[in-house]
Scaffold this motif. Structure first.
Motif, PDB file in Angstrom:
ATOM      1  N   ALA A  57       0.826  -1.210   0.000  1.00 48.50           N
ATOM      2  CA  ALA A  57       0.000   0.000   0.000  1.00 48.50           C
ATOM      3  C   ALA A  57       0.860   1.260   0.000  1.00 48.50           C
ATOM      4  O   ALA A  57       0.572   2.222  -0.726  1.00 48.50           O
ATOM      5  CB  ALA A  57      -0.931  -0.006   1.202  1.00 48.50           C
ATOM      6  N   ALA A  58       1.922   1.266   0.794  1.00 48.78           N
ATOM      7  CA  ALA A  58       2.805   2.430   0.848  1.00 48.78           C
ATOM      8  C   ALA A  58       3.507   2.643  -0.490  1.00 48.78           C
ATOM      9  O   ALA A  58       3.653   3.784  -0.949  1.00 48.78           O
ATOM     10  CB  ALA A  58       3.834   2.260   1.961  1.00 48.78           C
ATOM     11  N   ALA A  60       2.372   1.932  -3.427  1.00 50.14           N
ATOM     12  CA  ALA A  60       1.400   2.516  -4.358  1.00 50.14           C
ATOM     13  C   ALA A  60       1.270   4.017  -4.124  1.00 50.14           C
ATOM     14  O   ALA A  60       1.201   4.801  -5.079  1.00 50.14           O
ATOM     15  CB  ALA A  60       0.045   1.831  -4.206  1.00 50.14           C
ATOM     16  N   GLN A  61       1.262   4.431  -2.865  1.00 52.74           N
ATOM     17  CA  GLN A  61       1.168   5.848  -2.531  1.00 52.74           C
ATOM     18  C   GLN A  61       2.421   6.617  -2.948  1.00 52.74           C
ATOM     19  O   GLN A  61       2.351   7.801  -3.284  1.00 52.74           O
ATOM     20  CB  GLN A  61       0.944   6.029  -1.028  1.00 52.74           C
ATOM     21  CG  GLN A  61      -0.408   5.575  -0.553  1.00 52.74           C
ATOM     22  CD  GLN A  61      -1.520   6.454  -1.100  1.00 52.74           C
ATOM     23  OE1 GLN A  61      -1.432   7.667  -1.074  1.00 52.74           O
ATOM     24  NE2 GLN A  61      -2.566   5.824  -1.604  1.00 52.74           N
ATOM     25  N   LEU A  62       3.563   5.946  -2.914  1.00 54.79           N
ATOM     26  CA  LEU A  62       4.838   6.581  -3.255  1.00 54.79           C
ATOM     27  C   LEU A  62       5.213   6.441  -4.729  1.00 54.79           C
ATOM     28  O   LEU A  62       6.276   6.893  -5.144  1.00 54.79           O
ATOM     29  CB  LEU A  62       5.959   5.979  -2.389  1.00 54.79           C
ATOM     30  CG  LEU A  62       5.822   6.235  -0.888  1.00 54.79           C
ATOM     31  CD1 LEU A  62       6.787   5.350  -0.115  1.00 54.79           C
ATOM     32  CD2 LEU A  62       6.054   7.705  -0.587  1.00 54.79           C
TER      33      LEU A  62
END
Length: 80
Positions: A57-58, A60-62
């Motif tokens: 998830a992180a 994807a955000q980055l």
């Protein structure tokens, strides 16, 4: 052994790492360094499946791959 999935001697972080080495960008190796970083940041214990979900998830955000984020975290944790 016909495929990597048939590798009985490999499991967990070892098998994920092998997949990473052959180019799987969606895999992470949730070893002690990765777990330590997440547990330190979250101030609680994390499970291996939770670690995989959080890193994915992180990433994807980055706008990077889970593999790239895993490697970046690993590098910061192995250096004192």
């Amino acid at each position: 052994m016909n495929t990597l999935a048939d590798a009985d001697a490999l499991s967990g972080a070892h098998l994920s790492y092998l997949w990473m080495l052959v180019g799987a960008d969606d895999r992470i190796k949730p070893d002690r360094l990765i777990l330590r970083r997440l547990e330190g940041g979250l101030h609680r214990r994390v499970t291996t499946p939770e670690t995989t979900r959080l890193i994915t998830a992180a990433a994807a955000q980055l706008a990077c791959t889970p593999r790239e984020l895993d490697h970046a975290i690993w590098k910061t944790q192995r250096t004192p």
